[in-house]
Scaffold this active site. Structure first.
Site, mmCIF file in Angstrom:
data_model
loop_
_atom_site.group_PDB
_atom_site.id
_atom_site.type_symbol
_atom_site.label_atom_id
_atom_site.label_comp_id
_atom_site.label_asym_id
_atom_site.label_seq_id
_atom_site.Cartn_x
_atom_site.Cartn_y
_atom_site.Cartn_z
ATOM 1 N N ASP A 1 -16.194 -11.342 17.827
ATOM 2 C CA ASP A 1 -15.738 -11.239 16.434
ATOM 3 C C ASP A 1 -14.276 -11.653 16.304
ATOM 4 O OD1 ASP A 1 -18.207 -9.746 16.324
ATOM 5 O OD2 ASP A 1 -17.484 -8.901 14.428
ATOM 6 N N GLU B 1 -24.549 -13.445 2.836
ATOM 7 C CA GLU B 1 -25.602 -12.681 3.504
ATOM 8 C C GLU B 1 -25.074 -11.277 3.781
ATOM 9 O OE1 GLU B 1 -28.021 -12.450 7.744
ATOM 10 O OE2 GLU B 1 -25.920 -12.987 7.627
ATOM 11 N N ASP C 1 -22.263 -16.294 6.340
ATOM 12 C CA ASP C 1 -23.022 -15.474 7.276
ATOM 13 C C ASP C 1 -22.352 -14.111 7.490
ATOM 14 O OD1 ASP C 1 -25.196 -15.463 9.394
ATOM 15 O OD2 ASP C 1 -23.447 -15.060 10.655
#
Ligand code: CA
Length: 500
Positions: free
Chosen positions: A181, A254, A211
């Site tokens: 991340d 999303e 995303d």
């Protein structure tokens, strides 16, 4: 709804009214189409789908099917087959072609009035990305030596640890160790992501599917609780930037989260995918139940979006995507149910997304690869891909055969998408409840100041009686059968009435 959530929503709604400009002015509400590039269309005979293959299929997409926009799943260089772990944000995967191929696709799509969204995956990079390998850029990611009391090395998500050991330190990766991340507390990371957006928007890309938007400040990263507010704040900054580059830019997120969190992200981005809707539609078709109750719940959710995310929020309904079992399997490969399911989301407000192959009833479930198998064009089709064998679609009827059959699912999709394009109220009108007088016939009203329509969808395999208010309503569109006077609705039929 929890009282806390309700208060939060009220506060957000108030804050929106007081200070926020429109996140996105998105009147455009045509149907979009999600493409897994590797599986879609191959231009050079290596069996791997590519950008030129998509360009060669634009006639199918724009004219045969009638979609107005594309979402291309990740097109960037990546070590994986799916591309959700990117190694270079300013290039095209060599498997898929070149930057020239991208430019050509954008030009050809625009010439047909279509828009193209790229899949931007910026919550994490690949562990092979040069940033992750650069000792100078350690603060672009989350590292710990295990001494920080706010970090729990035992923290798990989806059954696996999120902190991964490398040397004497650990790095954070919520999805798997190969996807570290990024650290969005680092201003350099934020700036780089905005620069990347500028790069593609200036090339002609029309926007992004974003995303994993709720994981920017994810679980384990900033303590024990996922901070949806901090993620939304980043997306607000990103949205403002994209709109400054292209005021017509389209963003859709999303956020696979509970409704209240989704709505917060929706406020920041202007649009999020409507997760769970597909499952509800399948259940309604398969297990029975009242269409009126279903619609009531749907309208309540849409209302909540409007309150939290503002009047310009655009819902993004869909049946299933690349991460979910394909809907045809859930509907037992029943073409009638497939038609009704399609109508149940293609005739709603917002910007619906069709997953490639859904329009021909492709099946696929289980491992992700099985949900992303080659689009079935037909044996003779030169653009047929073969990147993966599928045990699911040995009996699925390919595009070339369905095109010859007006009773096919493909014809139903093109009909429904065409209806949406033909009636302004279906595209941009509001939605209100309407009683069909029959629990197994879904019905709702779509209206603009100029046009009022009643949509009826039969959820049963038998003809059903419906209630039409009076003779001022005329049957103006039907998936099959005559037009004009009110009549019973055909098995899994779709009828649209217009007020004179
Ligand atoms: Ca190829």
């Amino acid at each position: 709804m929890h009282k806390k959530a309700y208060i939060l929503i009220l506060a957000l709604a108030l804050a929106w009214v007081l200070v926020m400009p429109c996140p996105q002015a998105q009147a455009e509400s045509g149907v979009y189409y999600e493409i897994f590039v590797r599986a879609f269309a191959d231009s050079d005979g290596d069996g791997v789908g590519d950008l030129r293959g998509i360009t060669q299929k634009l006639d199918y997409l724009a004219d045969t099917l009638g979609v107005e926009g594309l979402w291309l799943m990740p097109t960037f260089p990546s070590p994986s087959y799916h591309g959700y772990d990117i190694t270079d944000y300013r290039a095209v995967s060599p498997d898929y072609g070149t930057m020239d191929d991208m430019t050509e696709l954008l030009e050809q799509a625009h010439a047909r009035g279509m828009r193209v969204l790229l899949d931007l995956v910026i919550n994490h990079t690949s562990w092979e990305h040069p940033w992750f390998l650069d000792p100078e850029k350690r603060d672009w990611y989350h590292w710990t030596d295990g001494q920080d009391p706010s970090v729990s090395l035992e923290r798990q998500m989806w059954g696996r640890p999120v902190w991964n050991k490398r040397g004497s330190q650990w790095y954070y990766a919520i999805f798997w160790e190969g996807m570290p991340d990024l650290n969005f507390d680092n201003p350099a990371v934020r700036q780089e992501m905005k620069d990347i957006a500028t790069f593609w928007l200036e090339l002609g890309v029309d926007g992004f599917r974003l995303d994993a938007v709720s994981h920017i400040y994810g679980s384990g990263e900033t303590g024990s609780i996922q901070d949806i507010g901090a993620s939304a704040e980043w997306w607000r900054e990103f949205t403002a930037h994209c709109l400054s580059v292209n005021p017509d830019c389209i963003l859709v997120g999303e956020a696979w989260e509970p409704m209240d969190e989704r709505a917060q992200i929706g406020e920041a981005l202007g649009s999020v995918f409507h997760f769970d809707l597909g499952e509800e539609i399948v259940n309604l078709l398969r297990r029975g139940g009242s269409a009126e109750v279903w619609l009531d719940n749907l309208l309540r959710r849409l209302d909540m979006y409007q309150q939290v995310a503002g009047p310009d929020f655009v819902d993004a309904p869909f049946l299933s995507n690349h991460d979910q079992d394909r809907v045809a399997g859930a509907l037992r490969n029943n073409i009638g149910m497939g038609r009704a399911a399609a109508a149940m989301y293609l005739l709603l407000p917002g910007r619906p997304f069709v997953y490639y192959g859904e329009e021909i009833g492709m099946q696929g479930a289980g491992p992700d690869e099985e949900k992303r198998t080659p689009m079935l064009w037909g044996e003779e089709d030169p653009q047929q891909t073969s990147w993966r064998e599928s045990r699911y679609n040995t009996k699925t009827v390919p595009v070339d055969v369905q095109l010859e059959d007006p009773a096919s699912l493909l014809w139903a999709y093109r009909g429904l998408i065409g209806a949406r394009a033909a009636f302004p109220a279906l595209r941009d009108g509001g939605i209100t409840a309407h009683s069909s007088g029959n629990p197994r016939v879904a019905a709702w009203r779509r209206s603009t100041p100029e046009q009022s329509l009643l949509v009826y969808i039969n959820l049963e395999a038998t003809e059903q009686q419906i209630k039409v208010p009076d003779r001022t309503w005329r049957l103006v569109w039907s998936l099959e059968g005559s037009l004009g006077e009110a009549r019973p609705i055909a098995p899994y039929g779709v009828d649209i009435y217009e007020k004179n």
